[in-house]
Design a protein around this motif. Structure first.
Motif: not given
Length: 361
Positions: A18-23, A39-40
């Motif tokens: 999920t974090a990678q997708e948001l980045l 997201a941040i």
């Protein structure tokens, strides 16, 4: 012990995915600014520090904070019934505008945003409007002639300033502003009355804030742990925890949430019954003569909780601590009187002062 089956999802992997997708979403600027703020916030709660996010996405730390807070304010607009036009407008732009409403109670933000959208105000005007609404919210009941509508709250602030202003040109500008924002007929009548009533009501000056600054190296606090009184054993010496000094005030932390700071023995501190320290930023106070924004250590005496007009107080502001001066007795719960606001020592090169031979020269 229960083991996960080979095909069972790993929660940590899910978080990382999920974090990678948001980045990627942030880096490519997909979606709107409200989604970026959400997201941040998720990334920071997942352990990413602001600098990591900046390097991965291009959003600077100060911008990240604005987006996070702005998105939280936007959620208040949805929850407390801001108009569809207001939500549509601020959902696509102007995170800096909503950021200025962060100090208002959640239920007040929607009405404030509607007012700001109606009058198409810029960020500087919004900053003043937010302060007027915040000050107005501290009344247990609206002043005579005004209602709880945000337009009347702004009109009251302007009405008060106009009565204190003897310059006719400035007074006329304030009257025009008051008429622009006044919502109720009674508020408009109060403003119009100033056109024929030129009585000048002197404003009560706010008290001087108790600022101190550590000036010399000898003033810098130094805490030394005490092992105890002889006879002692080597284990007693080994048991004393290592002290870690944090920040410009050299706050000392041990295991757990406890922390201490050593301060000079000024009379105002020695005479306090129950002093406690709170770290803040200097821009939380009205500060027209001191431009520099820096960390300050605010010391309050929790034993002094009776209001007086000559002091600033720490107050309970909707579950958050705020520092305020009140011209009249407030409805907010007073948590303690401010007795010292300590600025850090000006140090050009902190490492330089650690070398005694350099100091002696």
């Amino acid at each position: 012990m229960t083991e996960l089956s080979p095909n069972a999802p790993n929660p940590e992997n899910a978080v990382n995915d999920t974090a990678q997708e948001l980045l990627v979403k942030l880096r490519q600027k997909q979606g709107n600014w409200v989604e970026w703020g959400v997201a941040i916030a998720y990334l920071q709660k997942s352990g990413y520090n602001p600098q990591d996010i900046f390097e991965a996405t291009g959003f600077e730390p100060i911008q990240q904070n604005q987006l996070i807070v702005g998105s939280q304010v936007y959620s208040s607009l949805e929850k407390f019934g801001a108009s569809e036009a207001t939500r549509a407008y601020y959902g696509m732009r102007a995170s800096d505008i909503l950021y200025e409403l962060r100090l208002l109670a959640q239920e007040d933000r929607a009405a404030a945003a509607d007012l700001i959208f109606l009058h198409k105000l810029d960020v500087d005007e919004v900053r003043d409007i937010a302060k007027a609404l915040k000050d107005f919210s501290r009344f247990s009941a609206p002043p005579v002639g005004f209602t709880a509508h945000p337009g009347d709250a702004v009109a009251y602030q302007v009405w008060k300033l106009a009565r204190q202003n003897s310059d006719l040109q400035q007074r006329s500008r304030l009257i025009a502003k008051g008429l622009r924002f006044a919502h109720s007929p009674t508020a408009r009548k109060q403003i119009e009355q100033l056109l024929i009533d030129f009585t000048n009501i002197a404003s009560k000056p706010a008290p001087t804030l108790p600022f101190f600054r550590l000036e010399s190296d000898e003033d810098l606090p130094q805490l030394v742990p005490v092992v105890g009184e002889l006879p002692l054993t080597p284990n007693d010496v080994k048991a004393v925890p290592i002290i870690t000094e944090v920040g410009p005030f050299r706050i000392v932390k041990f295991t757990g949430e406890q922390a201490w700071v050593s301060l000079p023995g000024w009379h105002v501190l020695r005479s306090a019954e129950d002093p406690v320290g709170i770290i803040a930023s200097s821009d939380i106070f009205p500060n027209p003569t001191h431009i520099k924004i820096e960390p300050v250590l605010v010391v309050i005496d929790r034993a002094q909780r009776e209001w007086d007009a000559s002091s600033y107080f720490a107050v309970d502001d909707d579950g958050k601590i705020d520092f305020q001066w009140f011209e009249t007795a407030p409805k907010n719960q007073l948590l303690g009187k401010i007795i010292v606001i300590l600025r850090p020592k000006r140090v050009l090169d902190e490492d330089f002062t650690k070398d005694a031979w350099q100091i002696d020269e």
